[in-house]
Design an enzyme around this catalytic site. Structure first.
Site, PDB file in Angstrom:
ATOM      1  CD  GLU A   1       4.077  -6.147 -14.606  1.00 12.55           C
ATOM      2  OE1 GLU A   1       2.994  -5.296 -14.554  1.00 12.55           O
ATOM      3  OE2 GLU A   1       4.111  -7.129 -14.271  1.00 12.55           O
TER       4      GLU A   1
ATOM      5  CE  LYS B   1     -33.014  17.414  21.579  1.00 12.35           C
ATOM      6  NZ  LYS B   1     -32.470  18.629  21.951  1.00 12.35           N
TER       7      LYS B   1
ATOM      8  NE  ARG C   1     -57.627  27.248  25.149  1.00 12.07           N
ATOM      9  CZ  ARG C   1     -59.088  27.042  25.563  1.00 12.07           C
ATOM     10  NH1 ARG C   1     -59.842  27.827  25.780  1.00 12.07           N
ATOM     11  NH2 ARG C   1     -59.343  25.728  25.693  1.00 12.07           N
TER      12      ARG C   1
ATOM     13  CG  ASP D   1      -5.528  -1.134  -5.288  1.00  9.69           C
ATOM     14  OD1 ASP D   1      -5.036  -2.410  -5.231  1.00  9.69           O
ATOM     15  OD2 ASP D   1      -5.109  -0.412  -6.119  1.00  9.69           O
TER      16      ASP D   1
ATOM     17  NE  ARG E   1      -5.287   5.457 -12.314  1.00  5.97           N
ATOM     18  CZ  ARG E   1      -5.115   4.280 -12.719  1.00  5.97           C
ATOM     19  NH1 ARG E   1      -6.059   3.909 -13.574  1.00  5.97           N
ATOM     20  NH2 ARG E   1      -4.305   3.309 -12.014  1.00  5.97           N
TER      21      ARG E   1
ATOM     22  CB  ALA F   1      -1.022   0.053   1.378  1.00  4.82           C
TER      23      ALA F   1
ATOM     24  NE  ARG G   1     -32.948  16.657  15.678  1.00  3.67           N
ATOM     25  CZ  ARG G   1     -33.050  17.873  16.494  1.00  3.67           C
ATOM     26  NH1 ARG G   1     -34.148  18.510  16.582  1.00  3.67           N
ATOM     27  NH2 ARG G   1     -31.993  18.372  16.792  1.00  3.67           N
TER      28      ARG G   1
HETATM   29  C1  UD1 Z   1       0.774  -4.975 -10.685  1.00  6.68           C
HETATM   30  C2  UD1 Z   1       1.761  -6.140 -11.097  1.00  6.68           C
HETATM   31  C3  UD1 Z   1       0.979  -6.793 -12.749  1.00  6.68           C
HETATM   32  C4  UD1 Z   1      -0.290  -6.940 -12.176  1.00  6.68           C
HETATM   33  C5  UD1 Z   1      -1.139  -5.833 -11.583  1.00  6.68           C
HETATM   34  C6  UD1 Z   1      -2.567  -6.246 -10.999  1.00  6.68           C
HETATM   35  C7  UD1 Z   1       3.785  -5.532 -10.912  1.00  6.68           C
HETATM   36  C8  UD1 Z   1       5.096  -5.309 -11.281  1.00  6.68           C
HETATM   37  N1  UD1 Z   1       3.022  -5.505 -11.475  1.00  6.68           N
HETATM   38  O1  UD1 Z   1       0.919  -3.900 -11.495  1.00  6.68           O
HETATM   39  O2  UD1 Z   1       1.595  -7.789 -13.111  1.00  6.68           O
HETATM   40  O3  UD1 Z   1      -1.077  -7.473 -13.204  1.00  6.68           O
HETATM   41  O4  UD1 Z   1      -0.253  -5.313 -10.321  1.00  6.68           O
HETATM   42  O5  UD1 Z   1      -3.379  -5.212 -10.277  1.00  6.68           O
HETATM   43  O6  UD1 Z   1       3.958  -5.786  -9.650  1.00  6.68           O
HETATM   44  N2  UD1 Z   1       2.996  -0.762  -4.620  1.00  6.68           N
HETATM   45  C9  UD1 Z   1       3.964  -0.518  -3.420  1.00  6.68           C
HETATM   46  N3  UD1 Z   1       5.339  -0.069  -3.673  1.00  6.68           N
HETATM   47  C10 UD1 Z   1       5.469   0.253  -4.839  1.00  6.68           C
HETATM   48  C11 UD1 Z   1       4.887  -0.068  -5.996  1.00  6.68           C
HETATM   49  C12 UD1 Z   1       3.613  -0.599  -5.862  1.00  6.68           C
HETATM   50  O7  UD1 Z   1       3.559  -0.591  -2.287  1.00  6.68           O
HETATM   51  O8  UD1 Z   1       6.788   0.565  -5.020  1.00  6.68           O
HETATM   52  C13 UD1 Z   1       1.701  -1.188  -4.234  1.00  6.68           C
HETATM   53  C14 UD1 Z   1       0.586  -0.369  -4.642  1.00  6.68           C
HETATM   54  O9  UD1 Z   1       0.273   0.418  -3.850  1.00  6.68           O
HETATM   55  C15 UD1 Z   1      -0.206  -1.389  -5.106  1.00  6.68           C
HETATM   56  C16 UD1 Z   1       0.326  -2.478  -5.403  1.00  6.68           C
HETATM   57  O10 UD1 Z   1       1.720  -2.540  -5.021  1.00  6.68           O
HETATM   58  O11 UD1 Z   1      -1.437  -1.683  -4.017  1.00  6.68           O
HETATM   59  C17 UD1 Z   1       0.508  -2.720  -6.900  1.00  6.68           C
HETATM   60  O12 UD1 Z   1       1.298  -1.744  -7.677  1.00  6.68           O
HETATM   61  P1  UD1 Z   1       0.707  -1.086  -8.894  1.00  6.68           P
HETATM   62  O13 UD1 Z   1       1.620   0.129  -9.032  1.00  6.68           O
HETATM   63  O14 UD1 Z   1      -0.904  -0.883  -8.996  1.00  6.68           O
HETATM   64  O15 UD1 Z   1       1.028  -2.175 -10.050  1.00  6.68           O
HETATM   65  P2  UD1 Z   1       0.296  -2.250 -11.439  1.00  6.68           P
HETATM   66  O16 UD1 Z   1       1.190  -1.529 -12.291  1.00  6.68           O
HETATM   67  O17 UD1 Z   1      -1.204  -2.182 -11.462  1.00  6.68           O
HETATM   68 MG    MG Z   2      -2.598  -1.478 -10.037  1.00 15.49          MG
END
Ligand code: UD1
Ligand code: MG
Length: 497
Positions: free
Chosen positions: A175, A369, A458, A120, A23, A17, A351
């Site tokens: 990727e 209330k 009254r 996420d 976005r 995370a 309330r």
């Molecule tokens: C990643 C996978 C991809 C997969 C996809 C699924 C890699 C290189 N690719 O891509 O193969 O299909 O997820 O959704 O892993 N995060 C960190 N630190 C970092 C980078 C990312 O904690 O340095 C966390 C992000 O917060 C997220 C998760 O790792 O929760 C995935 O990272 P994200 O950048 O979304 O990877 P994708 O490009 O979606």
């Molecule tokens: Mg992702």
């Protein structure tokens, strides 16, 4: 503890995370946005708790550490079990492989297996995740990756292996950014959810040396692990369950999926929904058998509804505890208790601090209330009842106002059993009306009324015989005089021309 073959598994969950929620265009981490009353990260935690992990590690960045710690604390419980939460900082963010490596120093001793998830993806569930163990055990691989077939695989890592989708050992995960035109046609995608043995950390360090960062993105890729140790593909046919949330449109879509599942499970449990797709509810709502929910209702924040009660159409129940055999129509109820056999509405506003006891009747355009309404009492129409204690079988006439506020302080009104308050009365708090007393309609009650007394607050009615006729004649004369003056004025103006 999950029992995998002969070996006992000591499982850790690592949630990645550290990414930024660009976005979402939000000051708040996207993991703390809610679906059906629960944050994205709590949905993920709920999915992993049934796997009985020893520990959960959250890999975060400097930007979201404080808010995640504040929201989640150092343990998480789903009501049945509690698991410790450990936080690991990743800074700078050098990719998903680097993110997982940050969890290693905080792992408890004796961990044998690690499930890695993105933070996420709130629709994931424990059944889907436990398939990762089966895929690994059946294939004899060291690790396993959850894969799915995507209609549009754009943006995902593509899974490359010789067998059918989801079978056998994976050769590579490529990727989007690094994929050839041909590889982009592959629609088996990497979910970003993995089951690793504890060797993963050494293997990731080796991968950093031998494979290194991606030329295109400059990140260390976690999916590169498949080149370091045999890794089995584990295909789920449930693409929904692995979906991540990157913007508010996806948040709304995922909430819709959760809502749909919630309503269907309540229907299976014996609740009737009229137009279920119009009912919004939180995951912590509890409904008894034979409850009926009409169209356009909102039930949130731990609201509970008892057997045979009919809610709606058009009710908004927020932290409301509603008993059995009640009927609520177009009611808004916030932080309040309603006992059994009570009818409320249409158009009532209950309330905070309202407690309607058994057999109470609250009618239209009533606001309550901080008020306890005793058994069998009636507020049939157009009342404001604030800061009050009403006994049993009290009847409050239409238009009665409990004047609880002097502009600075609030005061209470107390009404004994069997009191009758006539319509359009004003009760100035603090004031007590004794048992069995009678308040004449349109009274302004400013002092206590003893039990069984009649209070008339009254002025007495007086009739003046023939006076209306005299008034009308006087008014008529005035009208004629004004008309004459107007005509005279117009004649003078004409003469000057
Ligand atoms: C990643 C996978 C991809 C997969 C996809 C699924 C890699 C290189 N690719 O891509 O193969 O299909 O997820 O959704 O892993 N995060 C960190 N630190 C970092 C980078 C990312 O904690 O340095 C966390 C992000 O917060 C997220 C998760 O790792 O929760 C995935 O990272 P994200 O950048 O979304 O990877 P994708 O490009 O979606
Ligand atoms: Mg992702």
């Amino acid at each position: 503890m999950y029992n995998s073959g002969a070996m006992d598994v000591r499982l850790a969950i690592v949630i990645l995370a550290a990414g930024k929620s660009t976005r979402f265009h939000s000051k708040k981490s996207k993991l703390l946005h809610t679906l059906c009353g629960q944050t994205v990260i709590e949905w993920v935690l709920d999915a992993v708790l049934p796997l009985e992990p020893q520990q959960i590690v959250l890999v975060h960045g400097p930007h979201n550490e404080a808010e995640l710690r504040e929201a989640l604390g150092d343990s998480y419980s789903d009501g049945e079990q509690q698991v410790g939460l450990t936080y690991a900082l990743q800074h700078p963010a050098l990719g998903t492989a680097h993110a997982l490596l940050q969890a290693e120093p905080v792992l408890e001793k004796g961990i044998t297996d690690i499930i890695v998830l993105p933070g996420d993806a709130p629709l994931i569930d424990d059944e889907t995740l436990s398939m990762l163990f089966e895929a690994r055990d059946e294939s004899g691989a060291e690790h396993s990756v959850l894969t799915a077939l995507a209609e549009d695989p754009t943006g995902y890592g593509r899974v490359i292996h010789s067998g059918d989708p989801g079978s056998g050992i994976i050769d590579a995960i490529v990727e989007e950014a690094d994929a050839s035109e041909e590889q982009k046609y592959i629609n088996e995608i990497n979910s970003g959810m993995y089951l690793f043995s504890a060797n993963v950390f050494d293997q990731l360090r080796q991968a950093a040396e031998t494979i290194g960062k991606s030329d295109v993105k400059g990140e260390y890729y976690l999916p590169d692990i498949v080149k370091m140790a045999p890794t089995a593909a584990c295909l789920t046919d449930d693409f929904v369950s692995i979906s991540g949330i990157n913007d508010r449109e996806q948040l709304a879509w995922a909430e819709g999926e959760i809502l749909d599942a919630l309503r269907r499970s309540w229907m299976q449990a014996g609740v009737t929904f009229r137009l279920p797709e119009t009912v919004y509810m939180h995951a912590d709502v509890k409904l008894d058998e034979d409850v009926e929910i009409g169209p356009n209702c909102v039930l949130v924040n731990g609201t509970e509804v008892g057997r045979n009660t009919v809610i709606g159409p058009g009710c908004v129940l927020d932290n409301a505890n509603i008993g059995e055999n009640c009927t609520l129509l177009h009611v808004r109820a916030l932080d309040c208790d309603v006992d059994n056999n009570v009818t409320v509405g249409p158009y009532a506003n209950l309330r905070p601090g309202t407690h309607l006891q058994d057999n109470v009747k609250v009618g239209n355009f009533v606001e309550t209330k901080n008020a306890v309404i005793g058994q069998g009492s009636k507020l049939p129409h157009l009342q404001y009842v604030g800061d009050a204690d009403l006994g049993e079988n009290v009847n409050i006439g239409a238009g009665t106002i409990f004047c609880n506020y002097d502009g600075i302080n609030k005061h209470r009104t107390s009404i004994g059993n069997n009191v009758f308050v006539g319509s359009n009365s004003s009760l100035q708090a603090p004031v007590n009306i004794g048992e069995g007393a009678y308040v004449a309609m349109a009274s302004a009650i400013t002092k206590d009324v003893p039990a069984n007394a009649l209070a008339v607050g009254r002025s007495r009615q007086e009739n003046k015989e023939g006076y209306a006729t005299r008034l009308r004649e006087k008014a008529q004369r005035l009208k004629e005089q004004r008309a004459a003056e107007k005509q005279e004025g117009a004649g003078q103006a004409g003469g000057k021309q």
